[in-house]
Design an enzyme around this catalytic site. Sequence first.
Site, PDB file in Angstrom:
ATOM      1  N   SER A 141      -2.686   9.073  -7.490  1.00 40.95           N
ATOM      2  CA  SER A 141      -3.930   8.342  -7.284  1.00 40.95           C
ATOM      3  C   SER A 141      -4.494   7.871  -8.630  1.00 40.95           C
ATOM      4  CB  SER A 141      -4.901   9.236  -6.509  1.00 40.95           C
ATOM      5  OG  SER A 141      -5.974   8.502  -5.975  1.00 40.95           O
ATOM      6  N   ASP A 188      -1.440   3.812   2.910  1.00 36.94           N
ATOM      7  CA  ASP A 188      -2.381   4.480   2.011  1.00 36.94           C
ATOM      8  C   ASP A 188      -3.756   3.819   2.077  1.00 36.94           C
ATOM      9  OD1 ASP A 188      -3.795   5.468  -0.333  1.00 36.94           O
ATOM     10  OD2 ASP A 188      -1.849   6.106  -1.098  1.00 36.94           O
ATOM     11  N   HIS A 226      -2.771   9.240   2.057  1.00 34.20           N
ATOM     12  CA  HIS A 226      -2.912   8.943   0.633  1.00 34.20           C
ATOM     13  C   HIS A 226      -1.855   9.715  -0.145  1.00 34.20           C
ATOM     14  CE1 HIS A 226      -4.708   7.717  -3.025  1.00 34.20           C
ATOM     15  NE2 HIS A 226      -5.375   8.811  -3.288  1.00 34.20           N
TER      16      HIS A 226
END
Length: 518
Positions: free
Chosen positions: A239, A457, A487
């Site tokens: 991320s 995502d 995610h």
Amino acid sequence: MLRVLRWTAGVAAALLVAGCGGSGPGGSDDEGRGTGPAGRDGAAGAPAASPAGPPASLTSQRLAWHRCGATGGSAAPGDEWRCGTLRVPLDWSKPGGPTIGISLIRARATGNDLIGSLLFNFGGPGGSGVETMPYYGATVSRLRERYDLVSFDPRGVGASEGVRCRSDREIEAAEGVDATPDSPAEERAYFQDAAGFAKGCRKAAGRLLAHVSTTDTARDMDLLRQVLGDRTMHYFGISYGTELGGVYAHLFPRRVGRMILDAVVDPTADTVGHAKNQARGFQRALEDYLRSTGQDPREGTRRIAALLERIDARPLPTASGRKLTQTLALTGIILPLYSEAGWPRLTAALKSAEQGDGSKLLALADQYNERDSSGRYGTRVHSQRAISCLDAAQRPTLARTRSLLPEFERISPVFGDYLGWDTAGWCHDWPVAGQYDTPRVSAPGAAPILLVGNTGDPATPYEGARRMADELGRGVGVELTWKGEGHGAYGNGSDCVDSTVNAYLLSGTVPKDGKVCS
């Protein structure tokens, strides 16, 4: 005020399950130098010159590893984990000046054929690696055969001079502020709340507030690499950790070893671009969720948007006595979209809300906001705001935001309004200038970096992986796509993804660019 966090799916899933070539221009990476934090067209607040390398007193420091204690809301990890502190310059433009401590955690490799250390950043920004690493240890146990697993709390986070801008009472009061103001009075309250948060951060963090950027943390990482005794940086970023990895690669391309970037942030997107990306990503995830329940995505979206409008007019009662506001309801919807495992809880929470009970959506919102049963809140959002507002030079005005709202609402009738308003409110009246519009991640001469994008995502839409590959440069960025949900991709249920990543990290096998796991 709500800001969608770009944090790792592993954290979100755990909460749900538990119920809670040469160097870049401007410097030589061999000397620990690199370009300053400048955007494509220059950067407000960027230093005029690259900082000098750290002094020998820092590069030669010996880390004192000890048993880890409890941190935040987490119990002490098992005996295989050891904690320590790295000293780094407060201000990298003055590397011989005052230092701060960076909190570390490590588990030594289980095998004898050691490659080196594998450093993890789990996202946010603002996520604590010291807390998260032990939970993620089982997911990456195969990698531990040949790597020491290492993570850290970046500067301004958790045990590393963590920033806390408000008291618990002030945080709870702020939850009543409408994040999609509908009247002049609500607009004033919205921006007053933003200015109050900024003032609290300035008071709490002091001089640290100007030194918690992604570039600062990337330099901390290279000092850690040297102190750990690794010739190159082996890194696993998830991320926001992918943006951090890209910035590191730009600053120190010749120091890149084996680097995985999973759930890739789009490095070409500025403040408004990121908000639009997330509006598209969460709308896409919401529609996938609705299809999984047999609903028409368009009709399901309209029903949820109408529910949120009703809650805006009349907040729902809950079992705790607190009211479920529109902003808290949206927060409760967002959390389970981070992981497909959370979808059943979203179904139950929406059903209860339709029946007039906001308790289940409030429970999800409290998990997202790190609120425990006694009313104490975590500080992840505080750190995220301090880091992202120092990074971001773009500060949209109220007039600009108003002009953007129709487009945001077209992108997502559920999330668009919130993310549109966020572009003006998040860094409103921030006391420190932002450093760049978009981060520099070009890394000519770096070893191949594996980028993993997930088509479902919500927080970092999969298009970001291709854009990161293009920005890193030819022969550097290698893209792997997973047609999945949630995610992040590694450890999320795809044997194809996991085996490809493991082969790259353990054997140095670089897959063909564009490989797809379905």
